[in-house]
Scaffold this motif. Structure first.
Motif, PDB file in Angstrom:
ATOM      1  N   LEU A 333      26.650  10.505  -5.903  1.00 33.63           N
ATOM      2  CA  LEU A 333      27.705  10.213  -4.939  1.00 33.63           C
ATOM      3  C   LEU A 333      27.180   9.792  -3.568  1.00 33.63           C
ATOM      4  CD1 LEU A 333      29.256  13.567  -3.729  1.00 33.63           C
ATOM      5  CD2 LEU A 333      27.406  13.513  -5.375  1.00 33.63           C
ATOM      6  N   LEU A 334      25.885   9.979  -3.296  1.00 31.52           N
ATOM      7  CA  LEU A 334      25.317   9.596  -2.001  1.00 31.52           C
ATOM      8  C   LEU A 334      24.358   8.417  -2.209  1.00 31.52           C
ATOM      9  CD1 LEU A 334      24.640  13.147  -0.553  1.00 31.52           C
ATOM     10  CD2 LEU A 334      26.573  11.643  -0.068  1.00 31.52           C
ATOM     11  N   PRO A 335      24.578   7.275  -1.540  1.00 35.16           N
ATOM     12  CA  PRO A 335      23.864   6.045  -1.889  1.00 35.16           C
ATOM     13  C   PRO A 335      22.380   6.015  -1.562  1.00 35.16           C
ATOM     14  CG  PRO A 335      25.277   5.681   0.031  1.00 35.16           C
ATOM     15  CD  PRO A 335      25.614   7.039  -0.507  1.00 35.16           C
ATOM     16  N   ARG A 336      21.939   6.660  -0.486  1.00 35.73           N
ATOM     17  CA  ARG A 336      20.541   6.513  -0.086  1.00 35.73           C
ATOM     18  C   ARG A 336      19.667   7.718  -0.416  1.00 35.73           C
ATOM     19  NH1 ARG A 336      19.484   1.727   2.959  1.00 35.73           N
ATOM     20  NH2 ARG A 336      17.347   2.440   2.802  1.00 35.73           N
ATOM     21  N   THR A 337      20.243   8.778  -0.949  1.00 35.59           N
ATOM     22  CA  THR A 337      19.423   9.925  -1.345  1.00 35.59           C
ATOM     23  C   THR A 337      18.756   9.629  -2.682  1.00 35.59           C
ATOM     24  OG1 THR A 337      21.279  11.010  -2.444  1.00 35.59           O
ATOM     25  CG2 THR A 337      20.928  11.539  -0.127  1.00 35.59           C
ATOM     26  N   HIS A 338      17.717  10.366  -3.005  1.00 36.34           N
ATOM     27  CA  HIS A 338      16.995  10.143  -4.262  1.00 36.34           C
ATOM     28  C   HIS A 338      17.747  10.693  -5.461  1.00 36.34           C
ATOM     29  CE1 HIS A 338      13.097  10.075  -1.633  1.00 36.34           C
ATOM     30  NE2 HIS A 338      13.896   9.055  -1.411  1.00 36.34           N
ATOM     31  N   GLY A 339      18.587  11.686  -5.224  1.00 33.48           N
ATOM     32  CA  GLY A 339      19.435  12.248  -6.276  1.00 33.48           C
ATOM     33  C   GLY A 339      20.480  13.137  -5.640  1.00 33.48           C
ATOM     34  N   ILE A 353      21.223  18.000  -3.190  1.00 27.87           N
ATOM     35  CA  ILE A 353      20.535  16.749  -2.876  1.00 27.87           C
ATOM     36  C   ILE A 353      19.046  16.911  -3.166  1.00 27.87           C
ATOM     37  CG2 ILE A 353      19.986  15.079  -1.065  1.00 27.87           C
ATOM     38  CD1 ILE A 353      22.546  16.022   0.368  1.00 27.87           C
ATOM     39  N   THR A 354      18.493  15.964  -3.932  1.00 22.79           N
ATOM     40  CA  THR A 354      17.075  15.989  -4.296  1.00 22.79           C
ATOM     41  C   THR A 354      16.320  14.930  -3.506  1.00 22.79           C
ATOM     42  OG1 THR A 354      17.543  16.765  -6.538  1.00 22.79           O
ATOM     43  CG2 THR A 354      15.418  15.704  -6.181  1.00 22.79           C
ATOM     44  N   LEU A 448      21.904  19.012 -12.044  1.00 18.37           N
ATOM     45  CA  LEU A 448      22.473  17.666 -12.102  1.00 18.37           C
ATOM     46  C   LEU A 448      21.811  16.739 -11.080  1.00 18.37           C
ATOM     47  CD1 LEU A 448      26.222  18.659 -12.506  1.00 18.37           C
ATOM     48  CD2 LEU A 448      24.786  17.571 -14.239  1.00 18.37           C
ATOM     49  N   SER A 449      21.526  17.256  -9.894  1.00 23.11           N
ATOM     50  CA  SER A 449      20.882  16.450  -8.859  1.00 23.11           C
ATOM     51  C   SER A 449      19.468  16.044  -9.277  1.00 23.11           C
ATOM     52  CB  SER A 449      20.852  17.231  -7.545  1.00 23.11           C
ATOM     53  OG  SER A 449      20.197  16.508  -6.537  1.00 23.11           O
ATOM     54  N   LEU A 450      18.719  16.978  -9.872  1.00 22.66           N
ATOM     55  CA  LEU A 450      17.371  16.663 -10.347  1.00 22.66           C
ATOM     56  C   LEU A 450      17.409  15.571 -11.412  1.00 22.66           C
ATOM     57  CD1 LEU A 450      15.934  20.290 -10.614  1.00 22.66           C
ATOM     58  CD2 LEU A 450      15.102  18.521  -9.058  1.00 22.66           C
ATOM     59  N   MET A 451      18.349  15.685 -12.340  1.00 21.74           N
ATOM     60  CA  MET A 451      18.448  14.671 -13.390  1.00 21.74           C
ATOM     61  C   MET A 451      18.892  13.333 -12.806  1.00 21.74           C
ATOM     62  SD  MET A 451      19.723  16.576 -16.877  1.00 21.74           S
ATOM     63  CE  MET A 451      21.386  16.976 -16.346  1.00 21.74           C
ATOM     64  N   ASP A 452      19.769  13.360 -11.804  1.00 26.71           N
ATOM     65  CA  ASP A 452      20.197  12.127 -11.156  1.00 26.71           C
ATOM     66  C   ASP A 452      19.024  11.452 -10.445  1.00 26.71           C
ATOM     67  OD1 ASP A 452      22.267  10.249 -10.250  1.00 26.71           O
ATOM     68  OD2 ASP A 452      21.932  11.127  -8.274  1.00 26.71           O
ATOM     69  N   ALA A 453      18.072  12.263  -9.963  1.00 27.95           N
ATOM     70  CA  ALA A 453      16.890  11.720  -9.280  1.00 27.95           C
ATOM     71  C   ALA A 453      15.823  11.225 -10.252  1.00 27.95           C
ATOM     72  CB  ALA A 453      16.290  12.783  -8.363  1.00 27.95           C
ATOM     73  N   GLY A 454      16.028  11.447 -11.544  1.00 37.03           N
ATOM     74  CA  GLY A 454      15.046  11.017 -12.529  1.00 37.03           C
ATOM     75  C   GLY A 454      13.906  11.988 -12.733  1.00 37.03           C
ATOM     76  N   PRO A 544      17.791  13.369 -17.832  1.00 37.04           N
ATOM     77  CA  PRO A 544      17.324  12.732 -16.590  1.00 37.04           C
ATOM     78  C   PRO A 544      17.393  11.211 -16.682  1.00 37.04           C
ATOM     79  CG  PRO A 544      15.817  14.474 -17.272  1.00 37.04           C
ATOM     80  CD  PRO A 544      16.772  14.275 -18.408  1.00 37.04           C
ATOM     81  N   ARG A 545      17.685  10.578 -15.579  1.00 39.25           N
ATOM     82  CA  ARG A 545      17.704   9.120 -15.548  1.00 39.25           C
ATOM     83  C   ARG A 545      16.306   8.581 -15.855  1.00 39.25           C
ATOM     84  NH1 ARG A 545      22.688   7.879 -14.079  1.00 39.25           N
ATOM     85  NH2 ARG A 545      23.778   9.093 -12.463  1.00 39.25           N
TER      86      ARG A 545
END
Length: 730
Positions: A333-339, A353-354, A448-454, A544-545
């Motif tokens: 949901l946040l465009p410039r964060t890593h996850g 946020i990751t 979820l944030s960690l997986m979104d960050a890859g 993870p992505r």
């Protein structure tokens, strides 16, 4: 001076208690020793209760002095400063099992101060702090219901170990601290490697057997030197006031505590309390203080919450005992964060946020054992707006640090190893709303944030907070508790893990222990709840992505010969600083020769890596190189074939004609192609020229020049060692 000493054996080591030698003006003082680790624990109580106090003001302080390990603190100020994270966590560990064991209504200020006097580096002082606090209270004149024992449990090669050493914990599948009385367990905290509920139960039972021995030896010490307990005046609610308050509010209390929504429920309760205060004050004028009326109201409210759960199976938000609140998940949901991820469970919401960083971003901590580093960090924030309050924000408090570490331990086991994912990972959990179980929301949102960050975690992790209401033989275990159920209940029991097993565990009781059957029921109910939450989470993001964020740094690592570290760094860091400036990267090197290069630009990383490969490469026989002439002499030319490495082309190999000097066909700065013909036993490189020499012209040939051969023993920079720091960042 009478000195009293008792001892017992826990595991395979003596546990020694001593009193009468140190801190004799405290109400109670004890030293506890395990091997060469010694902790001094003291307990002091005030002689009077402050007017208007409506809670128990217990303070626990734990400090580690580096002198205990034979060290001087680092930094400019050579003394201990504010408490470290480890000291805060140990103070919390010490506080939690003893707090419920003071008499109800005991509102006198009590201060426990524990200091590490000696540390052997193998036996953690935290267990001794917990035991020492109990022992100092037991022998003091401060009222304390019964002794508390504590033990750490490890599982090495499928064998449970009491108080494992630091070395043993490195291969242990569990690391839990258990505290309790002779009658039952009061507190459990720790982490594990996806172990089953049965293994956890066995570990707790094993710990309790050791706790009984520790309790027995404290009773033995009390018989030797214990002081008679003082008669402190305990606060009690006036029975007439309690009846008056009940007459006003009791008939409406159950409906009020069942008001839907936290804010609406609080407003309804506040209005009912205000009505009670107004009516009682009008009737009795100044006979009862407002604080006493509030205490009476709180008791009636607590009784109503417990009665609804025990007799009707109803909770404040209308759920049954095993029901879990509605859950929603959102990622990216946040465009410039890593996850990023937003996890909402009922009225509890966590924004996770990751951030990924290079190896040099790792956290450095000075502890008794020396400087340590941490490459995965979870920071938990609990702003006042999350509960609709206004208060100053002055950095993280003890609660925030404790909750953050619990969530961090929950995820630590699934974080990939550095060799597989060479990033430092910082995970922030901001609690935006709170109505119970915010630390477990941090675990779910963090996953979820960690997986979104890859981040290639081993498996998704979820957490759930359990509660308990117990009156006599009536017992109800609650899943996913509200804040009010935590306040009115008898247990706060948090369990996190994957679908395969438990990764972290924390339990605090307000009663004097629970049975094994209740523990089994709570763990099984928590397992079902955890699996339910995981099912919802993986519908949002199941793995993870494949790629990390475009805004995250790209990191490449390589292994170089440790003897080449000085070559890469250069004199005073000149070489490495130039690479950082030229390629716009960060470079980290540790003493094992592992080089990490990071940049948001992949091409920049590759260029820097290639340059380091050239810097650290060694000439190979038969390999062709593009070289630059660095010097000419009568007998040949010196050609740099790798950064800082040169070889010689003999004059006889430069032309078919007889040359008086290499200068006849080559000049300094000429670019040539050469091949390594030989490396002699002294490391000298002999080259053959392939191309680049100009044709020989006898009319321009001059006298042989003096050698201007570059110094082959030039200063290539020495290895820089900063004691205690195995990584350099530039």
């Amino acid at each position: 001076m009478n000195v009293y000493s008792v001892e017992t054996v826990i595991g395979n080591q003596k546990l020694i208690f001593q009193s009468g030698k140190l801190a004799k003006q405290a109400n109670g003082a004890v030293t506890v020793q395990l091997a060469d680790t010694v902790v001094l624990a003291t307990a002091v109580a005030s002689d009077s209760m402050k007017e208007g106090t409506d809670f128990f003001p217990l303070t626990v302080d734990y400090r580690e002095k580096t002198s205990a390990a034979g060290r001087i603190p680092g930094g400019y100020i050579k003394r201990e400063g504010r408490p470290t994270e480890k000291e805060i966590l140990t103070a919390r560990l010490t506080d939690r099992p003893i707090r419920p064991l003071f008499p109800d209504g005991f509102y006198y200020e009590v201060q426990i101060m524990n200091s590490v006097l000696s540390a052997d580096g193998e036996n953690d002082p935290d267990i001794l702090s917990m035991i020492g606090a109990s022992a100092s209270l037991v022998i003091s004149d401060i009222p304390f219901l019964k002794p508390v024992g504590a033990v750490r449990v490890g599982l090495v090669d499928d064998e449970l170990i009491a108080n494992p050493t630091t070395t043993q914990l490195k291969t242990s599948k569990i690391d839990i601290v258990v505290a309790g009385t002779a009658d039952g367990v009061m507190m459990v905290e720790g982490s594990s490697h996806e172990v089953s509920e049965d293994i956890m139960i066995n570990a707790i039972d094993f710990a309790h057997a050791q706790i009984k021995k520790i309790v027995d030896v404290q009773i033995e010490l009390q018989k030797l030197c214990g002081k008679p307990k003082k008669n402190f005046a305990l606060y009690t609610i006036n029975e007439d006031l309690l009846k008056e308050t009940a007459d006003i509010v009791e008939s409406r209390m159950e409906d009020t505590v069942m008001t839907q929504g936290k804010s609406a429920r609080q407003e309804a309760l506040s209005a009912l309390q205000a009505e009670a205060i107004e009516k009682i004050t009008a009737k009795f004028e100044d006979q009862y203080a407002e604080a006493d009326i509030k205490q009476a109201f709180s008791k009636i409210q607590k009784d109503a919450v417990r009665r609804l759960i025990l007799e009707k199976g109803l909770r404040g938000d209308g759920r049954g005992p095993e029901d879990i609140r509605q859950i929603t998940c959102e990622v990216g949901l946040l465009p410039r964060t890593h996850g990023s991820a937003l996890f909402t469970r009922g009225e509890t919401q966590a924004l996770a946020i990751t951030t990924l960083g290079s190896p040099g971003s790792e956290q450095r901590m000075e502890e008794l054992s020396g400087e340590t580093t941490k490459s995965f960090m979870l920071h938990y924030n609990f702003p006042p707006f999350s509960v609709g309050e206004c208060r100053p924000v002055r950095g993280p408090g003890r609660r925030e640090i404790g909750h953050g570490i619990l969530a961090e331990r929950s995820l630590q086991y699934v974080i990939p190893k550095a060799e597989d994912f060479p990033y430092v990972i910082r995970l922030i959990s901001d609690i935006l709303e709170s109505n119970g179980s915010s630390s477990m929301a941090s675990v779910c949102g963090g996953t979820l944030s960690l997986m979104d960050a890859g981040v290639p975690i081993k498996a998704p992790v979820a957490g759930i907070a359990m509660g308990l209401v117990k009156e006599g033989d009536k017992v109800v275990v609650l899943s996913d508790i509200l804040g009010s159920e935590d306040a009115c209940g008898d247990m706060d029991f948090k369990v996190s893990g994957t679908a395969s097993g438990i990764t972290a565990f924390q339990m605090d009781l307000k009663i004097e222990g629970i049975s094994q059957d209740i523990m089994k029921t709570a763990l099984e109910q928590a397992r079902k709840g955890r699996l339910h939450i995981l099912d919802i989470m993986v519908k949002t993001l199941d793995k993870p992505r494949a790629n990390i964020s475009d805004y995250a740094p790209r990191i490449s690592t390589m292994q170089i010969d440790p003897d080449k570290i000085g070559t890469v760094i250069g004199p005073g860091g000149k070489v490495i600083k130039k690479m950082i400036e030229d390629f716009k990267v960060t470079i980290d090197i540790n003493d094992d020769g592992i080089v990490s290069v990071a940049s948001t630009e992949k091409d920049a990383v590759e260029k820097a890596m290639n340059h380091i490969r050239l810097l650290t490469a060694e000439p190979e026989v038969g390999v062709t190189y593009d070289g630059v002439v660095k010097g000419v002499a009568e007998f040949g030319a010196f050609v740099e074939i790798l950064p800082g490495k040169d070889g010689m082309v003999h004059v006889s190999k430069l032309s078919e004609h007889r040359l008086r000097s290499a200068a006849d066909v080559l000049s300094v700065g000429d670019k040539v192609v050469v091949k390594v013909a030989e490396i002699d036993d002294r490391g000298r490189v002999n080259l053959d020229i392939i191309s680049g020499a100009r044709p020989y012209d006898p009319s321009t040939a001059g006298p042989a020049p003096k050698s201007n051969r570059p110094d082959r023993d030039r200063d290539r920079g020495g290895r820089r060692h900063d004691k205690g720091d195995s990584r350099r960042r530039y």
